[in-house]
Every structure is written in structure tokens, then in C-alpha cells.
Design an enzyme around this catalytic site. Sequence first.
Site, PDB file in Angstrom:
ATOM      1  CB  ALA A   1      -1.007  -0.162   1.516  1.00 47.57           C
TER       2      ALA A   1
ATOM      3  CD  GLU B   1      -4.220  -7.395   2.906  1.00 45.15           C
ATOM      4  OE1 GLU B   1      -4.154  -7.797   3.632  1.00 45.15           O
ATOM      5  OE2 GLU B   1      -3.397  -5.895   2.963  1.00 45.15           O
TER       6      GLU B   1
ATOM      7  CD  GLU C   1       0.621  -5.872   5.417  1.00 39.56           C
ATOM      8  OE1 GLU C   1      -0.123  -5.513   4.264  1.00 39.56           O
ATOM      9  OE2 GLU C   1       1.414  -6.643   5.542  1.00 39.56           O
TER      10      GLU C   1
END
Length: 675
Positions: free
Chosen positions: A63, A105, A125
Site C-alpha cells: 500500500a 492481498e 505489515e
Amino acid sequence: MTSPIRTVRHDDVLEFISDNPPVNALGAAVRQGLAKAVEELLGDDGLKAAVLRCDGRTFFAGADITEFGKPMQEPGLGALIAMIEGAHKPVVAAIHGTALGGGCEIALGCHYRMAAPSAKVGTPEVKLGLLPGAGGTQRIPRLAGVAFALEMVAKGDPVSAKRAADAGLIDRLATEGKLAEDAIAFAREIAAVRPLPRASEKVAAPDPEAVAAFQKANARRFKGFDAPAANIACVVKATEVPLEEGLAFERQEFQKLLAGTQSSALRHMFFAERKAAKIDDVPEDTPKRDVTHVGIIGAGTMGGGIAMNFLTAGIPVTIVETAQEALDRGVATIRRNYDNSAKRGRFTAEQVDTIMARLTPSLAFDDLATCDLVIEAVYENMDLKKTLFGKLGEIAKPGAILASNTSFLNIDEIAEASGRPEDMLGLHFFSPANVMRLMEVVRGAKTAPDVLATAMALAKKIGKVAVVSRVCHGFIGNRMMAQRSAPATAMLIEGASPEQIDAAFTDLGMAMGPFQMSDMAGVDVGWHRDPTRVTTIREALCAEGRLGQKTGGGFYDYDADRNRTPSPRAAEIIDDFRKKSGVESRAIDATEIVERAIYPMINEGAKILDEGVAQRASDIDTVWLTGYGWPTYTGGPMFWANTIGLSKIVAGLERHGIEVAPLLRRKAELNEAFD
């Protein structure tokens, strides 16, 4: 603005291609472009399947971390993944490079996954104090089982494409170099397969034994961290509830972590390391000097460790000693270290031979004349160093960089002795130098900009985190370290025990306290070696042969396996010294220990900033996080001070009569934070 997503039609297969350098981060524009691409796929009856891939060196590598804590622009990553997974036409993820975090993901939301053999997938993460917030903790166990999911999400290390394929996370491996072609062919092959395989519709089997074993095996690694436990809880939840409930639980846990101090600290650390590489007044495009041959003066523990950094990076090294025995011993140690690494699988025997062939041992100082960089690694003696650099300044070739590995001494004074101060700087490696990541790059008053830029670039090449320091006694790390040593010893004399003082440090998450560290390093470091001269507690311990772990006793007692227990004899020595000093023992609590031994470190950090020794507070944090074992989940001493409040630090210092640094007081009064 041009979309970072383009579509290319191959008859009945549509490619979604991301071109968002450098790592194809899943920012808002990418997500919006992908949503439009899915709509294009579903709105065209002539299209039967799609391939999702990326241009550049990697698949989606995560991200966009800069969006954390800001209002999310639609579609969110979770919504986009649900859109892809819910499509009635198959989508194949074609993975190369690394598919990390949100990239992994989004691949899990595709119906099929193909990967280049060299690719890696992961959900890192947890290393930022978070968890995969778009279904990773729910889909991985459904596809690959609980044990594999725990490894991926709670440890955060990437896994190879082959291992992921063996676990069921990857459906097929492509031919190396032909990922796009193979993925399109695969998409045609499965275009008519129904029902479409969806991770959300699979069942994750409970595996309490795997969970218990994983927690036990990683108890030490996870100690003090919040995120691993949250990741584990989410994986377990995936075995207990349908996907939607699991996703809700995952979102809830993600938001808790995101709002917490630990994630903020770990994200601060992530950016701090990257900012440390930037020098405020030296442009990034400053020309660098070529360094293709390095010289090391001294083949002892530090010299040998420093040499290994360059040898491993493929840079030839000439290492010089004054005696054959010392030289042979140093080379043998280097060889033994590499052989041990080979036994652990890091190198092959052939690679070790190749690395060692880059090393030239020598007793001739003049053999350093052809080196592009010469690093001195002898013991801390100013006269010796000035003599060495005086000689080096005469024999080193024009343009060669001269560096001292000093931990404390004045680089400017040494530089003047070399006669070439513009070529001189400090390169302070930390022991063991072939292992520790930190390198303080000490900028002298006359150090040339290109010398500094070269040192920073070279640090990156040999795998170090480099932090620039101006000249002062002890530079950044050791200067701050000194502020805890004196008060810790003073409190020993006043009535605190070594274990009580050390506990105040370890309770804050540090690996060890000052007296544990002293025993590990050797109580005799810096000792004058005269057992009849006893003016300090350390000297009293040394006089009795209590030199730390290596002799079975120091501030603590140690068994054959170096397990530590409180020492009655050390307590007697301390009590005797206390009585001779005329000090009456009193109770000292943990709060006082923190205020007297840790708050002064923050105070010194403020002075270091005010004097311009460090460029920024985050540089100080980087030094302590990478070189001194400060707990990463607190973000470093200066960030930690921000979180507990600078006014609290000031009050604690004043309570014990410690002069408050002007910058610290000013920021506390203005309710500001460092950086």
C-alpha cells in the site's frame, strides 16, 4: 493526469498493467484505475478472462504508506479486492519481483495466481506494527493453512514463489522471463472453469497445535510487541467465522494498531532510516569518488570485521598489521567467520574461497598506497592515530579517502595530522562490525562534500545504515550513552542494586541494562590493570578478577552457560565501597532510576541537536535503534520522549537538579515535539 493503469487486449484476454514506479504502490490513482479496468472486463462480452500484472521491477510492493492516517479515497483496497474476487470472469495475478502487503492481498483476491520462479510474496505489515488490513489474515489461512499463515503475517518475512506454490498460495509457476505470455496462456486455459475459485469461499481448518507451537517458538522475538499477537488472533479468527465476520475483526484490530503508539513508532523508524541517508547541504547528485580497493589498518576484532563488509560486497581489501602473528590471527578469524556462515547456509564453500581471494594480508604500510579508501582500526590513542595518519597522508594516492574508526576522538585533530583534512572523515563501525547495521559517518570541519557523499553511498553498498554526525566527544551514540553510566554508578553507591537498575532499563524494552552490558563487554574495558589502585566499583571488581561473563563473575554471577544470577560477592564489594565512601544506603525506586539515568540521555540528545552535531532528531533515533538496542517499538529515545511528553522529561530532570538543555526546555514550554 494519466492513469498508472492501462489495459491491453489480447483477443479474449484483457491485461491490467500497472506502471507506478518505483514499486507500484497501491495508491488511490492505482486503485481507481484497477476498478475501471475490472469494469471494462465485465462490460465486454468478448472478453473471457483477465491478467493483472505490473511493469517495472516488481509487482505491487504494498500500500502507499503515506496514505496511512489520512482519509481513504475510494475505492479502498478491501473494496477493490472484493470487486475483483466477486467478478464473474476469472482474473489471474501475474507476480514478479515482490508482492508485498497490499500487493499480496490483491493477488489473493484474484481467482488464480501465477508467479515468476524468482518472485517473493509476503505481508510485512507486522514490521510497521500493523497487520494486513485488506483480508490477508483471512485469505491466507483459507488458501494455505494456519501454520503457513502465521509465518507470513505474524513474522512478516517474504517467502519464495516455490514455497508459496507448495503451500497452495500460488497456483502455477511461470517460465522465468516469460511471465506475461504464460499468464495470458493460463488465463485462456482456465477461462471456462466454473465455479471460479475464491479464497473467501474456502474453509480454514483450525490448528491449535500449530498456533501454540508458533507462539512458543517466537516468544522471545515477539516480546513487547503488540502487532504479532493481533495478527495471530486474526488468523485464529479465520478458522472460526465466515469471511465477512473475519474481515470485520481484522479491520477492528488494524484500527487499534494504527491508532497505537507502537505502530506510529515503527513507521517513524521506517522513515527515519531513509531520511538519515540525506545530508541537508550535500545534494544527492554530488559526484562520488570511485572506491574499488579498500585498505584496513589493524587486523584485530574491529579491523577484521570492517574488512568483511567490503569483502562480502565484492570489494578487494588490503589489511595491514605490524606483526605476522597478529596478521595471521586476524586473517584466520575472518576465514573462520566465513566458514561458520557457510555452515549456516549463507555461502557455499566456493563462495567463501572467492571472497577470501579478495583479501591481501600485508606487513607493509606502503601497500596502502594504491587504495581508494583506507580505514584505520587500531585502539583509541590519539598520539598513535595522529602518527598513523601523518604517514598515511604522505603515501596515500591523490584523491584517496582517509577514515578513522574512532569511537570518541576528535576527527578534526586527526585530520590535520594527515595533512589532507578535506579527504578525511570518521567511519565509526559498531562491534561486531560485520554484523551491526549502524555506521556513524563523522563529518570533519574540512571534510569535502564528495568524500561525505561517497561514504554514504558506500555504506549503502555494504549494507549499513549510515548516520552523519559532526565532531564531538563520542559523536551521537556514545555521547548519549555516557549520560547514563555516571548516574547508574552513583545510584549503586547510594543503595540500588545492579539488578534493580538494569530492570528499569529492561522494563522499558531494552535488551539489557548498563551492568548487564558491562558484564557482557567486559568490566575490564578501559581498566588500568593495576589491582592495587581501586578508586571505583569497577576497579574493585577487576581487582578481584571479576571481569564479567568471561570470568564467571562481574556485577552478576554466571554459570558455565553464562546464565546470570544476582551476585552476593558483588553486593559485598559494592556495600564495602559504599561504606568507604561514607554514603548511607537508601531505597531507590524505578522512577528515580529512569529520571536520573534515561532522561539525561534525552537531555543530551537535545544538546546534540542544538549544536548541529546531528541533523535531525530522527537521526538520533536511528543511531539508537540500529546500534544500541533501543526497543524498536518505542521509535528511539527522541520519539519516545515525544510520546511520554517533553514537559515530563523536564520535570524529572529538575527534580534531581540536572540542568535542562535549552532546546528541550523551549520545546516543552511550547508544547512541541522533536522533529
